[in-house]
Structures are given as structure tokens and as C-alpha cells.
Design an enzyme around this catalytic site. Structure first.
Site, mmCIF file in Angstrom:
data_model
loop_
_atom_site.group_PDB
_atom_site.id
_atom_site.type_symbol
_atom_site.label_atom_id
_atom_site.label_comp_id
_atom_site.label_asym_id
_atom_site.label_seq_id
_atom_site.Cartn_x
_atom_site.Cartn_y
_atom_site.Cartn_z
ATOM 1 N N LYS A 1 0.833 -1.212 0.000
ATOM 2 C CA LYS A 1 0.000 0.000 0.000
ATOM 3 C C LYS A 1 0.870 1.265 0.000
ATOM 4 C CE LYS A 1 -2.365 -0.902 3.790
ATOM 5 N NZ LYS A 1 -1.713 -2.125 4.257
ATOM 6 N N ARG B 1 -9.897 1.128 8.560
ATOM 7 C CA ARG B 1 -9.336 -0.153 8.975
ATOM 8 C C ARG B 1 -10.425 -1.036 9.592
ATOM 9 N NH1 ARG B 1 -3.628 0.449 8.813
ATOM 10 N NH2 ARG B 1 -2.595 -1.167 9.971
ATOM 11 N N ARG C 1 11.099 -6.145 5.635
ATOM 12 C CA ARG C 1 10.844 -4.736 5.306
ATOM 13 C C ARG C 1 11.768 -3.791 6.084
ATOM 14 N NH1 ARG C 1 4.820 -2.462 5.480
ATOM 15 N NH2 ARG C 1 4.862 -3.037 7.687
ATOM 16 N N ARG D 1 10.683 -1.212 11.423
ATOM 17 C CA ARG D 1 9.631 -0.670 12.276
ATOM 18 C C ARG D 1 9.511 -1.482 13.560
ATOM 19 N NH1 ARG D 1 4.306 0.126 8.670
ATOM 20 N NH2 ARG D 1 3.402 -0.766 10.551
ATOM 21 N N ARG E 1 -0.982 -8.712 14.367
ATOM 22 C CA ARG E 1 -1.490 -7.801 13.332
ATOM 23 C C ARG E 1 -2.284 -8.559 12.276
ATOM 24 N NH1 ARG E 1 3.730 -4.857 11.574
ATOM 25 N NH2 ARG E 1 2.429 -3.716 10.112
#
Ligand code: AMP
Length: 211
Positions: free
Chosen positions: A13, A88, A123, A156, A167
Site C-alpha cells: 500500500k 481499517r 521490510r 519498524r 497484526r
């Protein structure tokens, strides 16, 4: 042009919204990155949100609604914006409609769970400009520095294995139903983002009629 980008964590995204932001010259609004900035600045919102983010849970709807309403009231949003990571929950989507916010295009990036875990664990984000890399699939040429601005690449705090599990659970329970919610309204485009980045980008361009 007002756009919503839906999809699980690490579906791309952020990458696609950066592209669309440039193409349409409208801001990409990531509720996650606004919240992370508030946490690093130690604001009241940041302090309240940190407990949820750290556990991989969603920040309460009222806090998020408030920050989105303020952000889209800024002058740079007058020609539109891209919402990345918002709504969300179905409750957020309904609250958005009550505020009179209508969008032109809703795109959902689709990715299986195994790939989500692999993508999140590799990531890396630039601490300066926010550019997104992946240790295997999209490494920075400059090692642990950003190719665009030279900023340090970091992982992160919520991209750890334990938080990823939570998550994903939260995504399936609270966010995935949004796909059906918008599909029922007839304005959802779904794009498989499990392939190469250039394939996903090409499918996104096609969805927006960009040659
Ligand atoms: P993201 O950067 O979109 O992956 O978001 C990181 C974290 O910020 C999420 O795991 C949530 O804790 C929080 N967050 C971001 N956007 C929202 C939202 N629209 N509603 C609730 N929590 C959010």
C-alpha cells in the site's frame, strides 16, 4: 481524486500510494505513519496510541477519526488524497461516510498470509524520507542507507515476528471484512499483489487507466 488503498500489512500500500501521490499530485495519507510520528514526538495522541501499536492492535476508532478529519481538512488535500491504512474497520468506513467523505476509487491489494510474514520481516524503512525497501526483494543499493536520500534504513518497531502474528489476526477479524463491505457497494477493484512489484504496479496503473 480521492482514493482508498486497502490490504493487509506489507501488501504494498505504501509503495503504490507513493506512486499515485506523484501521479495525481495529491498527498498520500498513511494513518500508521502519522501515528508513528506522533509517538516519536511524544504527543498526547502518540502516548495514547503507543500501547495499541506496540501490541499489534488497532488504535481506537475515535482517535483515528479525529486525526483523519484534521489531516484531510489541510489545504494540500483540496484536490484529493490517497488513504493508506484507513479505514481499517467497518465502523471507520461508516463514520467516514457520516462525515460526508466520498471516494472515487477503492483498491484492495490481496496477499496470502505466508507472504505477508516474509515481506514484513524483510521490510526496512528510511528513517528520513520513509522510502520502503526489502532485504531480499528490493534491497537498497547503498546497504543500510536509503538510495533516495541517504537516510538510515530501520525496521519498524511493530514489524517483529510476535507483533506480526497479532497484526494478521486483527487484519482478518477487523479489516478484511471491509473488502466485502465495499464490494457490496460495487466500487472495489481487487489486485493480486503476490507477484513481482512491477506486476502489481502495472495492475494498479491499469486500474487507474494510466498508460
Ligand atoms: P500501518 O503503518 O498502516 O501498518 O499501521 C501501523 C499501526 O498503526 C497499526 O497496526 C495500528 O495499530 C495503527 N493504525 C494505523 N491505521 C489505523 C487505523 N485506521 N485504525 C486503527 N489503527 C490504525
Amino acid at each position: 481524486m480521492k482514493i482508498i488503498l486497502l490490504g493487509p500489512p506489507a501488501a504494498g500500500k505504501g509503495t503504490q500510494s507513493a506512486y499515485l501521490s506523484k501521479y495525481y499530485d495529491i498527498p498520500a495519507i498513511s494513518t500508521g505513519s502519522i501515528i508513528r510520528n506522533n509517538i516519536s514526538e511524544g504527543t498526547e495522541l502518540g502516548t495514547k496510541a503507543k500501547v495499541y501499536i506496540d501490541e499489534g492492535k488497532l488504535v481506537p476508532d475515535e482517535l483515528v477519526m479525529d486525526l483523519v478529519a484534521k489531516r484531510i481538512a489541510q489545504p494540500d488535500c483540496k484536490n484529493g488524497y490517497i488513504l493508506d491504512g484507513f479505514p481499517r474497520t467497518v465502523a471507520q468506513a461508516e463514520a467516514m461516510e457520516k462525515l460526508g467523505i466520498n471516494v472515487d476509487k477503492i483498491v484492495e491489494l490481496v496477499l496470502p498470509d505466508e507472504e505477508i510474514v516474509d515481506r514484513i520481516s524483510g521490510r526496512r524503512n528510511c528513517s528520513e524520507c520513509g522510502a520502503i525497501y526489502h532485504t531480499k526483494d528490493h534491497p537498497s543499493k547503498a546497504g543500510d542507507r536509503c538510495d533516495k536520500c541517504g537516510g538510515k534504513l530501520v525496521q519498524r518497531a511493530d514489524d517483529t515476528e510476535e507483533t506480526i502474528k497479532k497484526r494478521l489476526e486483527v487484519y482478518h477479524e477487523k479489516t478484511q471484512p471491509l473488502g466485502n463491505y465495499y464490494a457490496a457497494k460495487g466500487n472495489l477493484v481487487q489486485i493480486d499483489s503476490s507477484g513481482l512489484l512491477e506486476d502489481t504496479s502495472a495492475a494498479v496503473r491499469k486500474a487507474f487507466g494510466v498508460e
